[in-house]
Write a protein that holds these residues in place. Structure first.
Motif, short mmCIF file in Angstrom:
data_model
loop_
_atom_site.label_atom_id
_atom_site.label_comp_id
_atom_site.label_asym_id
_atom_site.label_seq_id
_atom_site.Cartn_x
_atom_site.Cartn_y
_atom_site.Cartn_z
N LEU A 135 0.83 -1.20 0.00
CA LEU A 135 0.00 0.00 0.00
C LEU A 135 0.86 1.26 0.00
O LEU A 135 0.53 2.25 -0.66
N ILE A 136 1.98 1.20 0.72
CA ILE A 136 2.88 2.35 0.75
C ILE A 136 3.46 2.59 -0.65
O ILE A 136 3.46 3.71 -1.15
N HIS A 137 3.94 1.53 -1.29
CA HIS A 137 4.47 1.65 -2.65
C HIS A 137 3.41 2.16 -3.61
O HIS A 137 3.68 3.02 -4.45
N LEU A 138 2.20 1.61 -3.47
CA LEU A 138 1.11 1.99 -4.36
C LEU A 138 0.78 3.47 -4.22
O LEU A 138 0.66 4.19 -5.22
N SER A 139 0.63 3.94 -3.00
CA SER A 139 0.25 5.34 -2.79
C SER A 139 1.35 6.28 -3.25
O SER A 139 1.08 7.34 -3.83
N ARG A 140 2.60 5.90 -3.01
CA ARG A 140 3.72 6.75 -3.44
C ARG A 140 3.84 6.80 -4.95
O ARG A 140 4.16 7.83 -5.53
N MET A 141 3.59 5.67 -5.59
CA MET A 141 3.64 5.62 -7.05
C MET A 141 2.54 6.50 -7.66
O MET A 141 2.78 7.27 -8.59
N GLU A 142 1.31 6.38 -7.14
CA GLU A 142 0.18 7.11 -7.71
C GLU A 142 0.25 8.60 -7.40
O GLU A 142 -0.26 9.42 -8.17
N SER A 143 0.85 8.96 -6.28
CA SER A 143 0.94 10.38 -5.92
C SER A 143 2.17 11.04 -6.51
O SER A 143 2.35 12.25 -6.38
N GLY A 144 3.03 10.26 -7.16
CA GLY A 144 4.21 10.83 -7.81
C GLY A 144 5.40 11.01 -6.90
O GLY A 144 6.41 11.60 -7.29
N ILE A 145 5.31 10.51 -5.66
CA ILE A 145 6.44 10.63 -4.74
C ILE A 145 7.60 9.77 -5.23
O ILE A 145 8.77 10.16 -5.19
N ILE A 146 7.26 8.56 -5.70
CA ILE A 146 8.28 7.68 -6.28
C ILE A 146 8.40 8.02 -7.76
O ILE A 146 7.42 7.98 -8.50
N LYS A 147 9.58 8.33 -8.19
CA LYS A 147 9.81 8.64 -9.60
C LYS A 147 10.87 7.69 -10.15
O LYS A 147 11.93 7.54 -9.57
N VAL A 148 10.52 7.06 -11.25
CA VAL A 148 11.49 6.17 -11.89
C VAL A 148 12.49 7.01 -12.66
O VAL A 148 12.18 8.09 -13.17
N CYS A 149 13.72 6.52 -12.74
CA CYS A 149 14.80 7.22 -13.45
C CYS A 149 15.41 6.28 -14.47
O CYS A 149 16.45 5.65 -14.21
N PRO A 150 14.77 6.15 -15.64
CA PRO A 150 15.28 5.21 -16.64
C PRO A 150 16.63 5.64 -17.19
O PRO A 150 16.89 6.82 -17.40
N GLU A 151 17.48 4.66 -17.41
CA GLU A 151 18.76 4.87 -18.07
C GLU A 151 19.17 3.57 -18.77
O GLU A 151 18.66 2.50 -18.44
N ILE A 152 20.06 3.68 -19.72
CA ILE A 152 20.48 2.50 -20.46
C ILE A 152 21.23 1.55 -19.52
O ILE A 152 22.24 1.92 -18.93
N SER A 153 20.68 0.33 -19.37
CA SER A 153 21.26 -0.64 -18.44
C SER A 153 21.17 -2.04 -19.03
O SER A 153 20.37 -2.30 -19.93
N LYS A 154 21.97 -2.95 -18.47
CA LYS A 154 21.93 -4.34 -18.91
C LYS A 154 20.70 -5.04 -18.34
O LYS A 154 20.44 -4.96 -17.14
N VAL A 155 19.99 -5.72 -19.21
CA VAL A 155 18.80 -6.45 -18.78
C VAL A 155 19.17 -7.58 -17.82
O VAL A 155 18.45 -7.85 -16.86
N SER A 156 20.30 -8.23 -18.04
CA SER A 156 20.72 -9.36 -17.20
C SER A 156 20.92 -8.94 -15.74
O SER A 156 20.60 -9.69 -14.82
N VAL A 157 21.46 -7.74 -15.53
CA VAL A 157 21.68 -7.25 -14.16
C VAL A 157 20.35 -7.10 -13.44
O VAL A 157 20.19 -7.49 -12.28
N MET A 158 19.37 -6.53 -14.12
CA MET A 158 18.04 -6.35 -13.53
C MET A 158 17.38 -7.69 -13.23
O MET A 158 16.78 -7.89 -12.16
N LEU A 159 17.49 -8.65 -14.16
CA LEU A 159 16.86 -9.96 -13.96
C LEU A 159 17.48 -10.72 -12.79
O LEU A 159 16.78 -11.36 -12.00
N ASN A 160 18.79 -10.64 -12.66
CA ASN A 160 19.46 -11.28 -11.52
C ASN A 160 19.02 -10.66 -10.20
O ASN A 160 18.81 -11.37 -9.21
#
Length: 298
Positions: A135-160
């Motif tokens: 619920l905390i993650h959900l509310s922060r995501m919907e209210s814009g408190i959590i902001k994603v910062c996309p950047e070019i990254s290796k997919v394998s690192v994220m999957l691991n």
């Protein structure tokens, strides 16, 4: 001579009225443009009060903007109230939940005979803790408190990173996990994308029987990198697929299994916030494939 004079009078008169109406048209267009610009900036105000069509239009636009801004302000206030409420709840429940976990553990270590009671307490406490954190993650995501910062990254690192959270759970159910080596990159936020993919892996683990499998496959398209998360679990009925990404939705067929119905919703919101999307193909009794599409560039 009379005809020539009349012709010149007609030409001069036409030019006069053309200039007159052209000027009025330009004035009207300029005024309308000012109204639109002011409305867009939220500074629209009626310059005069009259019964002309222009004034009535200005009045209608002013009332529309007032209503729109009022609704927007109300929505903003409601989001802040909800966010503050959830923050207060999470803060107030943090200590009780931690104490419940502690005493349940002490009760289990003390040699209490009825292990079923202690395991139920631990299980329900973990479920409550997971719900609060979701619920905390959900509310922060919907209210814009959590902001994603996309950047070019290796997919394998994220999957691991995503898999590490659930490796022990897979080991307990003897579930085989396979992921091919890949050097593909995409534009995404490693932390939050790992959580989104992790939620999908978590679902696959929950709804796959012992000795099953979870397979990861990665392939490249012109504008996206596609990540397939496949399992041979219970599958999903085609009628339910459009609903599995809604908040708190849980199928009656899995009501006896752990879960609160937030994970897939969060996954979709996280991926969507990075200009990606998720597709699902599934068949009851034959498993599911969740396909995550991540953009190759911002």
């Amino acid at each position: 001579m009379v005809i020539i004079i009349a012709f010149f009078i007609f030409i001069i008169s036409g030019c006069f009225w053309y200039v007159f109406f052209r000027r009025r048209e330009n004035q009207l267009l300029d005024h309308l443009q000012d109204m639109v610009d002011n409305a867009a900036s939220g500074k629209l105000s009626r310059s005069n009060i009259s019964e002309t069509k222009l004034s009535r239009l200005e009045d209608s636009m002013k009332r529309y903007m007032d209503n729109t801004m009022s609704e927007g302000e109300n929505q903003k206030n409601q989001k802040e109230i909800i966010q503050n409420l959830i923050s207060d709840i999470s803060h107030q429940t943090l200590t009780p939940v931690s104490n419940l976990k502690l005493y349940a553990g002490l009760l289990d270590e003390s040699g209490y005979e009825d292990k079923e009671i202690t395991s139920t307490i631990v299980e329900q406490t973990d479920k409550l803790d997971f719900l609060i954190q979701s619920l905390i993650h959900l509310s922060r995501m919907e209210s814009g408190i959590i902001k994603v910062c996309p950047e070019i990254s290796k997919v394998s690192v994220m999957l691991n990173k995503a898999w590490q959270q659930y490796a022990s759970a897979a080991l307990q159910k003897n579930i085989t996990y396979t992921m091919p080596e890949t050097n593909l990159t995409a534009c995404f936020d490693i932390k939050w994308t790992a959580e989104a993919v992790g939620n999908i892996i978590d679902n696959a683990l929950k709804y796959t029987e012992e000795n099953g499998y979870i397979k990861i496959n990665v392939c490249e398209y012109s504008f996206f990198v596609r990540i397939d998360i496949s399992d041979n679990g219970i599958g999903i009925d085609s009628k339910e697929i459009p609903r599995i990404f809604t908040r708190f939705y849980r199928s009656f067929s899995v009501s006896d299994l752990p879960g609160v119905g937030i994970g897939l919703y969060l996954s979709r919101e996280i991926i969507k916030s990075q200009n990606g999307y998720i597709k699902v193909s599934s068949e009851p009794g034959k498993g599911s494939v969740f396909s995550v599409f991540l953009p190759k560039s911002s």
